[in-house]
Design a protein around this motif. Structure first.
Motif, short mmCIF file in Angstrom:
data_model
loop_
_atom_site.label_atom_id
_atom_site.label_comp_id
_atom_site.label_asym_id
_atom_site.label_seq_id
_atom_site.Cartn_x
_atom_site.Cartn_y
_atom_site.Cartn_z
N UNK A 77 126.91 -64.81 7.28
CA UNK A 77 127.55 -64.94 8.21
C UNK A 77 129.04 -65.96 7.01
N UNK A 78 128.75 -66.42 6.63
CA UNK A 78 129.98 -67.00 5.82
C UNK A 78 130.78 -66.05 4.57
N UNK A 79 130.28 -65.85 3.47
CA UNK A 79 130.39 -64.78 2.81
C UNK A 79 131.65 -63.35 3.44
N UNK A 80 130.89 -62.87 5.20
CA UNK A 80 131.12 -61.80 5.70
C UNK A 80 132.63 -62.63 5.92
N UNK A 81 132.88 -63.82 6.10
CA UNK A 81 133.93 -64.50 6.99
C UNK A 81 135.06 -64.36 5.45
N UNK A 82 134.37 -64.41 4.43
CA UNK A 82 135.30 -64.91 2.90
C UNK A 82 136.01 -63.89 2.56
N UNK A 83 135.31 -61.83 2.95
CA UNK A 83 135.95 -61.06 2.46
C UNK A 83 137.59 -60.50 3.06
N UNK A 84 137.51 -61.34 4.56
CA UNK A 84 138.34 -60.74 4.35
C UNK A 84 139.51 -62.17 4.59
N UNK A 85 139.51 -62.99 4.05
CA UNK A 85 140.48 -63.43 3.19
C UNK A 85 141.35 -62.95 1.77
N UNK A 86 141.13 -62.46 1.28
CA UNK A 86 141.39 -62.50 -0.23
C UNK A 86 142.45 -61.59 -0.42
N UNK A 87 143.44 -61.11 -0.96
CA UNK A 87 144.11 -59.71 -1.37
C UNK A 87 143.46 -58.49 -2.47
#
Length: 87
Positions: A77-87
């Motif tokens: 869940x955390x990895x999936x949420x973090x994927x959308x943060x970076x450019x």
């Protein structure tokens, strides 16, 4: 226009203003064998005697699957949420 009433109920439910899961389940699930946990807890509260330990145990049992799923899939869940943060 036989489905106009159903469309109105569906729209009100999806809007989230007037209909929630508890109210819909209270109206449509009349048999005690098919009630959801939240409806069962609401029925327990509506009696003359309020048994707090039973209500707390039911609340814990109803929340336990969601908490267990979070603990098991926390990393994904955390990895999936973090994927959308970076450019």
């Amino acid at each position: 226009q036989p489905f106009a009433c159903c469309h109105h109920v569906w729209h009100a439910e999806s809007a989230g203003r007037y209909w929630d899961d508890l109210l819909v389940a209270l109206i449509f699930l009349q048999e005690p064998t098919v009630r959801t946990i939240t409806v069962g807890l609401a029925v327990l509260q509506s009696g003359r005697v309020l048994d707090i330990p039973v209500l707390l145990a039911g609340s814990l049992l109803s929340a336990l699957p969601a908490m267990l799923a979070y603990v098991l899939f926390q990393r994904s869940l955390i990895n999936g949420l973090m994927l959308g943060i970076g450019k």
